[in-house]
Scaffold this motif. Sequence first.
Motif, PDB file in Angstrom:
ATOM      1  N   ARG A 198      -3.331   5.279  -3.585  1.00  0.00           N
ATOM      2  CA  ARG A 198      -4.075   3.821  -3.976  1.00  0.00           C
ATOM      3  C   ARG A 198      -4.688   4.881  -4.089  1.00  0.00           C
ATOM      4  O   ARG A 198      -5.264   5.858  -3.078  1.00  0.00           O
ATOM      5  CB  ARG A 198      -4.231   2.841  -3.578  1.00  0.00           C
ATOM      6  CG  ARG A 198      -5.078   1.857  -3.984  1.00  0.00           C
ATOM      7  CD  ARG A 198      -5.636   0.689  -2.990  1.00  0.00           C
ATOM      8  NE  ARG A 198      -5.673   0.416  -2.238  1.00  0.00           N
ATOM      9  CZ  ARG A 198      -7.068   0.524  -1.005  1.00  0.00           C
ATOM     10  NH1 ARG A 198      -5.509  -0.681  -1.710  1.00  0.00           N
ATOM     11  NH2 ARG A 198      -7.271   0.646  -0.237  1.00  0.00           N
ATOM     12  N   PRO A 242      -8.020  -0.610  -8.534  1.00  0.00           N
ATOM     13  CA  PRO A 242      -7.209  -0.122  -7.303  1.00  0.00           C
ATOM     14  C   PRO A 242      -5.850   0.374  -8.157  1.00  0.00           C
ATOM     15  O   PRO A 242      -5.401  -0.695  -8.956  1.00  0.00           O
ATOM     16  CB  PRO A 242      -6.630  -1.304  -6.526  1.00  0.00           C
ATOM     17  CG  PRO A 242      -6.551  -2.090  -6.927  1.00  0.00           C
ATOM     18  CD  PRO A 242      -8.127  -2.528  -7.710  1.00  0.00           C
ATOM     19  N   TYR A 269      -2.713   2.889  -8.578  1.00  0.00           N
ATOM     20  CA  TYR A 269      -2.060   3.765  -8.030  1.00  0.00           C
ATOM     21  C   TYR A 269      -1.066   5.151  -8.314  1.00  0.00           C
ATOM     22  O   TYR A 269      -1.573   4.770  -9.233  1.00  0.00           O
ATOM     23  CB  TYR A 269      -0.659   2.433  -7.399  1.00  0.00           C
ATOM     24  CG  TYR A 269      -1.008   1.716  -6.429  1.00  0.00           C
ATOM     25  CD1 TYR A 269      -0.734   1.939  -4.707  1.00  0.00           C
ATOM     26  CD2 TYR A 269      -1.596   0.748  -6.979  1.00  0.00           C
ATOM     27  CE1 TYR A 269      -0.646   1.117  -3.937  1.00  0.00           C
ATOM     28  CE2 TYR A 269      -1.741  -0.197  -5.687  1.00  0.00           C
ATOM     29  CZ  TYR A 269      -1.294  -0.460  -4.445  1.00  0.00           C
ATOM     30  OH  TYR A 269      -2.214  -0.867  -3.309  1.00  0.00           O
ATOM     31  N   TYR A 297       2.907  -1.963  -8.519  1.00  0.00           N
ATOM     32  CA  TYR A 297       2.025  -1.788  -7.955  1.00  0.00           C
ATOM     33  C   TYR A 297       0.216  -2.340  -8.320  1.00  0.00           C
ATOM     34  O   TYR A 297      -0.390  -2.993  -8.041  1.00  0.00           O
ATOM     35  CB  TYR A 297       1.640  -0.433  -7.118  1.00  0.00           C
ATOM     36  CG  TYR A 297       2.584  -0.451  -6.014  1.00  0.00           C
ATOM     37  CD1 TYR A 297       2.675  -0.990  -4.701  1.00  0.00           C
ATOM     38  CD2 TYR A 297       3.908  -0.943  -5.836  1.00  0.00           C
ATOM     39  CE1 TYR A 297       3.272  -0.851  -3.608  1.00  0.00           C
ATOM     40  CE2 TYR A 297       4.967  -1.189  -4.957  1.00  0.00           C
ATOM     41  CZ  TYR A 297       4.757  -1.429  -3.547  1.00  0.00           C
ATOM     42  OH  TYR A 297       5.766  -0.587  -3.362  1.00  0.00           O
ATOM     43  N   THR A 298       0.138  -1.612  -9.610  1.00  0.00           N
ATOM     44  CA  THR A 298      -1.525  -1.236 -10.142  1.00  0.00           C
ATOM     45  C   THR A 298      -1.454  -2.653 -10.673  1.00  0.00           C
ATOM     46  O   THR A 298      -2.630  -3.303 -10.305  1.00  0.00           O
ATOM     47  CB  THR A 298      -1.474  -0.698 -11.370  1.00  0.00           C
ATOM     48  OG1 THR A 298      -1.600   1.132 -10.306  1.00  0.00           O
ATOM     49  CG2 THR A 298      -2.636  -0.167 -11.771  1.00  0.00           C
ATOM     50  N   SER A 320      -0.009  -5.853 -10.086  1.00  0.00           N
ATOM     51  CA  SER A 320       0.015  -6.547  -9.500  1.00  0.00           C
ATOM     52  C   SER A 320      -0.876  -7.262  -8.359  1.00  0.00           C
ATOM     53  O   SER A 320      -1.910  -7.793  -8.275  1.00  0.00           O
ATOM     54  CB  SER A 320       1.345  -6.741  -8.365  1.00  0.00           C
ATOM     55  OG  SER A 320       1.087  -5.609  -8.031  1.00  0.00           O
ATOM     56  N   ALA A 321      -1.871  -5.449  -8.318  1.00  0.00           N
ATOM     57  CA  ALA A 321      -2.831  -5.859  -7.534  1.00  0.00           C
ATOM     58  C   ALA A 321      -3.898  -5.635  -8.390  1.00  0.00           C
ATOM     59  O   ALA A 321      -5.564  -6.487  -8.122  1.00  0.00           O
ATOM     60  CB  ALA A 321      -3.284  -4.397  -7.426  1.00  0.00           C
ATOM     61  N   THR A 368      -6.931  -8.706  -7.496  1.00  0.00           N
ATOM     62  CA  THR A 368      -9.197  -8.201  -6.983  1.00  0.00           C
ATOM     63  C   THR A 368      -9.282  -8.706  -8.036  1.00  0.00           C
ATOM     64  O   THR A 368     -10.618  -9.282  -7.888  1.00  0.00           O
ATOM     65  CB  THR A 368      -8.669  -7.067  -6.825  1.00  0.00           C
ATOM     66  OG1 THR A 368      -8.556  -6.987  -8.347  1.00  0.00           O
ATOM     67  CG2 THR A 368      -8.540  -5.991  -6.197  1.00  0.00           C
ATOM     68  N   ARG A 426       7.685  -5.419  -6.520  1.00  0.00           N
ATOM     69  CA  ARG A 426       7.467  -4.787  -5.500  1.00  0.00           C
ATOM     70  C   ARG A 426       8.447  -3.831  -4.957  1.00  0.00           C
ATOM     71  O   ARG A 426       8.938  -4.648  -4.615  1.00  0.00           O
ATOM     72  CB  ARG A 426       6.050  -4.701  -4.904  1.00  0.00           C
ATOM     73  CG  ARG A 426       5.069  -4.648  -5.568  1.00  0.00           C
ATOM     74  CD  ARG A 426       3.754  -4.920  -5.085  1.00  0.00           C
ATOM     75  NE  ARG A 426       2.467  -4.315  -5.313  1.00  0.00           N
ATOM     76  CZ  ARG A 426       1.219  -4.268  -4.911  1.00  0.00           C
ATOM     77  NH1 ARG A 426       1.258  -4.131  -4.132  1.00  0.00           N
ATOM     78  NH2 ARG A 426      -0.165  -3.919  -5.814  1.00  0.00           N
ATOM     79  N   ASP A 467      -2.015  -7.721  -0.831  1.00  0.00           N
ATOM     80  CA  ASP A 467      -1.187  -6.390  -1.380  1.00  0.00           C
ATOM     81  C   ASP A 467       0.354  -6.400  -1.159  1.00  0.00           C
ATOM     82  O   ASP A 467       1.338  -5.381  -1.580  1.00  0.00           O
ATOM     83  CB  ASP A 467      -1.200  -4.834  -1.023  1.00  0.00           C
ATOM     84  CG  ASP A 467      -1.376  -5.086  -2.265  1.00  0.00           C
ATOM     85  OD1 ASP A 467      -1.572  -3.044  -2.116  1.00  0.00           O
ATOM     86  OD2 ASP A 467      -1.219  -5.206  -3.724  1.00  0.00           O
ATOM     87  N   ILE A 508      -4.920  -3.923  -0.482  1.00  0.00           N
ATOM     88  CA  ILE A 508      -5.544  -4.096  -1.127  1.00  0.00           C
ATOM     89  C   ILE A 508      -6.498  -5.173  -1.054  1.00  0.00           C
ATOM     90  O   ILE A 508      -7.951  -5.423  -1.727  1.00  0.00           O
ATOM     91  CB  ILE A 508      -4.974  -4.693  -2.363  1.00  0.00           C
ATOM     92  CG1 ILE A 508      -5.214  -5.439  -3.094  1.00  0.00           C
ATOM     93  CG2 ILE A 508      -4.633  -3.296  -3.027  1.00  0.00           C
ATOM     94  CD1 ILE A 508      -4.126  -6.221  -4.627  1.00  0.00           C
TER      95      ILE A 508
END
Length: 312
Positions: A86, A71, A73, A164-165, A167-168, A172, A208, A39, A51
């Motif tokens: 998160r 995930p 954020y 953040y969300t 790119s997570a 995943t 980020r 992450d 993550i």
Amino acid sequence: MAAQAPRTRALGGTARATVAVTLTAALALGLGACGNAADRPDNGSAAAPGIGSAPVSTDDSGDGVATEQAPVYWVGSGDQAGYLFREFRTPESKDVADPVARAALMVTSAKPSDPDYRSLWSAVSTVGSSVSPDGTVTVDLPAAAFATPLSEQDARMALQQMVYTVSAAVVTAGLLDPSTAKEVRILVDGRTGYRAFGSVDLTDPLPRDPAVAAPVWLIDPQTAADPASPLTIFARVLPTVHNVRWEITTGDRRVKGDTVKAATPGTDPAAGAEVRTTVDLDPGTYTVRVSGTDDHGTTLVDDHEIVVADGK
């Protein structure tokens, strides 16, 4: 009139990604690697909350296969309004197959389980997305997502929440390798240069910002979880936080707790110290809390309410 299901708009061009991936399988790939580089914006930069795995409570099956959770954020509140936290959440709509678009929709439309968290976005029903091999994630949002005017500080926090969300989500879902540097380009109705929330121009892709990663973060159990006893507590605390403690309370009564050893000199300043402990609990409602103070003397807390039911 019945509510419309959320939709996605596929973006054209060479950056378009095919995403025939289920989040169930993708999360299973990460279950053993929490706290690694999965992450991070890239291998050499400061880390955000990992993550690499879902928290323990996302595994509701008997054979160790994670449930379909993603995930998301959220922005903190009070003294922690400048930090992101998160949660792993089950998508509210099964109609959106693209995991990036689905993550972006959840940022705008879902509600955090923890009352201490919040979102700064307005709900929308359509999102376009694409992923390029160089690590650029493009999200195309309707202008309605920015309906609430925000200060420049809050606008930047909202944008980091989205960055953040999504790119997570690409990690995943297995669309990009965890080590690939990631930036998020936000389009509005297909165009660049929009002034987000009336405060920030969306001209360049956004990386980020590691400074918004929560310095005290209770990863597991999550709010509203009903875990079994013995309960596993998993938290992360950055080296900038001192006098760290974890505790479990019920009502006004302290049940259990202990101090947390500070991160040692030379520890990765972005990774900090991990707190892992297991405690036995009787059935009941509890608050699990991790707290500490920063260099300015501000108390930082992350707490989650859980229920340990009979027969667990």
